[in-house]
Design a protein around this motif. Sequence first.
Motif, PDB file in Angstrom:
ATOM      1  N   ALA A   1       0.838  -1.209   0.000  1.00 49.14           N
ATOM      2  CA  ALA A   1       0.000   0.000   0.000  1.00 49.14           C
ATOM      3  C   ALA A   1       0.866   1.249   0.000  1.00 49.14           C
ATOM      4  O   ALA A   1       0.556   2.241  -0.688  1.00 49.14           O
ATOM      5  CB  ALA A   1      -0.933  -0.029   1.224  1.00 49.14           C
ATOM      6  N   ARG A   2       1.952   1.206   0.779  1.00 50.12           N
ATOM      7  CA  ARG A   2       2.847   2.363   0.793  1.00 50.12           C
ATOM      8  C   ARG A   2       3.507   2.549  -0.578  1.00 50.12           C
ATOM      9  O   ARG A   2       3.671   3.689  -1.059  1.00 50.12           O
ATOM     10  CB  ARG A   2       3.906   2.191   1.882  1.00 50.12           C
ATOM     11  N   SER A   3       3.873   1.438  -1.201  1.00 51.16           N
ATOM     12  CA  SER A   3       4.469   1.539  -2.553  1.00 51.16           C
ATOM     13  C   SER A   3       3.476   2.115  -3.552  1.00 51.16           C
ATOM     14  O   SER A   3       3.835   2.935  -4.418  1.00 51.16           O
ATOM     15  CB  SER A   3       4.938   0.152  -3.010  1.00 51.16           C
ATOM     16  N   LEU A   4       2.218   1.688  -3.447  1.00 52.06           N
ATOM     17  CA  LEU A   4       1.186   2.229  -4.339  1.00 52.06           C
ATOM     18  C   LEU A   4       0.988   3.708  -4.089  1.00 52.06           C
ATOM     19  O   LEU A   4       0.848   4.521  -5.039  1.00 52.06           O
ATOM     20  CB  LEU A   4      -0.129   1.464  -4.128  1.00 52.06           C
ATOM     21  N   ALA A   5       0.968   4.076  -2.797  1.00 52.90           N
ATOM     22  CA  ALA A   5       0.807   5.495  -2.472  1.00 52.90           C
ATOM     23  C   ALA A   5       1.960   6.320  -3.017  1.00 52.90           C
ATOM     24  O   ALA A   5       1.777   7.440  -3.541  1.00 52.90           O
ATOM     25  CB  ALA A   5       0.689   5.670  -0.955  1.00 52.90           C
ATOM     26  N   ALA A   6       3.186   5.748  -2.928  1.00 55.82           N
ATOM     27  CA  ALA A   6       4.353   6.467  -3.446  1.00 55.82           C
ATOM     28  C   ALA A   6       4.258   6.597  -4.967  1.00 55.82           C
ATOM     29  O   ALA A   6       4.579   7.661  -5.543  1.00 55.82           O
ATOM     30  CB  ALA A   6       5.624   5.738  -3.039  1.00 55.82           C
ATOM     31  N   ALA A   7       3.828   5.521  -5.641  1.00 57.25           N
ATOM     32  CA  ALA A   7       3.681   5.577  -7.094  1.00 57.25           C
ATOM     33  C   ALA A   7       2.621   6.595  -7.492  1.00 57.25           C
ATOM     34  O   ALA A   7       2.789   7.353  -8.470  1.00 57.25           O
ATOM     35  CB  ALA A   7       3.340   4.184  -7.636  1.00 57.25           C
ATOM     36  N   LEU A   8       1.503   6.612  -6.765  1.00 61.57           N
ATOM     37  CA  LEU A   8       0.458   7.596  -7.051  1.00 61.57           C
ATOM     38  C   LEU A   8       0.964   9.017  -6.804  1.00 61.57           C
ATOM     39  O   LEU A   8       0.624   9.959  -7.541  1.00 61.57           O
ATOM     40  CB  LEU A   8      -0.767   7.313  -6.181  1.00 61.57           C
ATOM     41  N   SER A   9       1.786   9.163  -5.766  1.00 57.25           N
ATOM     42  CA  SER A   9       2.334  10.496  -5.469  1.00 57.25           C
ATOM     43  C   SER A   9       3.242  10.956  -6.606  1.00 57.25           C
ATOM     44  O   SER A   9       3.214  12.139  -7.018  1.00 57.25           O
ATOM     45  CB  SER A   9       3.104  10.453  -4.153  1.00 57.25           C
ATOM     46  N   GLU A  10       4.035  10.020  -7.136  1.00 55.52           N
ATOM     47  CA  GLU A  10       4.902  10.369  -8.249  1.00 55.52           C
ATOM     48  C   GLU A  10       4.083  10.715  -9.490  1.00 55.52           C
ATOM     49  O   GLU A  10       4.389  11.669 -10.223  1.00 55.52           O
ATOM     50  CB  GLU A  10       5.851   9.199  -8.552  1.00 55.52           C
TER      51      GLU A  10
END
Length: 387
Positions: free
Chosen positions: A135-144
């Motif tokens: 979930a954190r990786s997805l959030a980071a990808a969405l942030s990028e």
Amino acid sequence: MRFKELRDADGMVLAQGLHPAIAVVAANSAARALATSAVPSDGSTKILSARDVDRHLRRAAAIAVEQHSASVDQKRARLADAEQSLKAATEAVLNAADVAAIAVEDLARFDALATRLACAEEAYEAAVQADAEAARSLAAALSELERVLGERHRASSSPDGSPTAGESGGIPGATVDQATDRQATLADAEDEKYAAVQQAERISESARAATRDALATRRSAHEALRSGMEVMSFGAPDWAPGLPLPGLLNNYRERLADAVPTTQAAESEAWESERSARSHLEQERLDLDALIAAGPPSLEPKDTIGSWVTNEYLAKDGAVCADDAFKSFDPETVAALLVVLAGHGGQVVYLTDNPEVLGWAIGLPHDIGAATTIASSPARTPVLVSE
């Protein structure tokens, strides 16, 4: 009472000087019959015949047979009791073995179920951690992706408003080329970040599915543990809803572990009791076989008659008139019986025509006994005269 003389009906003395202890009188059968018929019948005087002796020997032998039969019946009853005891001991062994086996099985089953639950809980925790990381990786990808879209938004202003436009209102070619390059760069970045978001979403969805599976596995392991404890020796404990804490599991396991040596000790004791019961049964069987094989005891006539006449025929200070009663015995035994009878304080008048018995009496010390003779005459009716 002591007899001193033997007289006939007319008062003529046939034999005198009868010894007060052992008086052996030489007399044939006719004289013995006359003498015994003249003995007064009272409580202190007893007449003993050979028929009485033979009858008692037969009766004693019959009693010995009856007693032996009763002993056999008693021994058979003891054997039956021993068989029942062995049966009960064997059942106790089986029960104790079952209890001990159940205790071992309960502990092994609990350990397996508790280990299964611990592994499921550990796997669930790992799945949650992986899910959170995804979930954190997805959030980071969405942030990028959001950052790239923001840059695109800032770069999307119309070139017409550019401060570098000419007086004719046109945009210089350099500016257009620069915007075109910028747009291509942002488009590539957006595609890259979007692809990263999609990859992160797939990973997150997979992690979420793994979390759901791990949760289902943990619930199944928890339910299996509770169901398993319900059929154990101690039953399911009254725990609050939710997963039991390690301390509760350890406490329950200690109870199961403590039951193992206790039940095993009870099983060992039951086996020892069974061995003892089996040994007792074998001994009872051997005793019964030996008793049956031995048959009724062989009575010693001397001891049998000696005990009998002493107890039933000889009163203290009384007299026994024996009509050659011990003629079935050898002279040594006759002598021994006369000594036994006289030794109880009474007088024994023994009428016989056995020369060996008479010879023995003649040789007796004066203080022990003596022999005398009764004349044989059909014209006289002899009687015993007491003092």
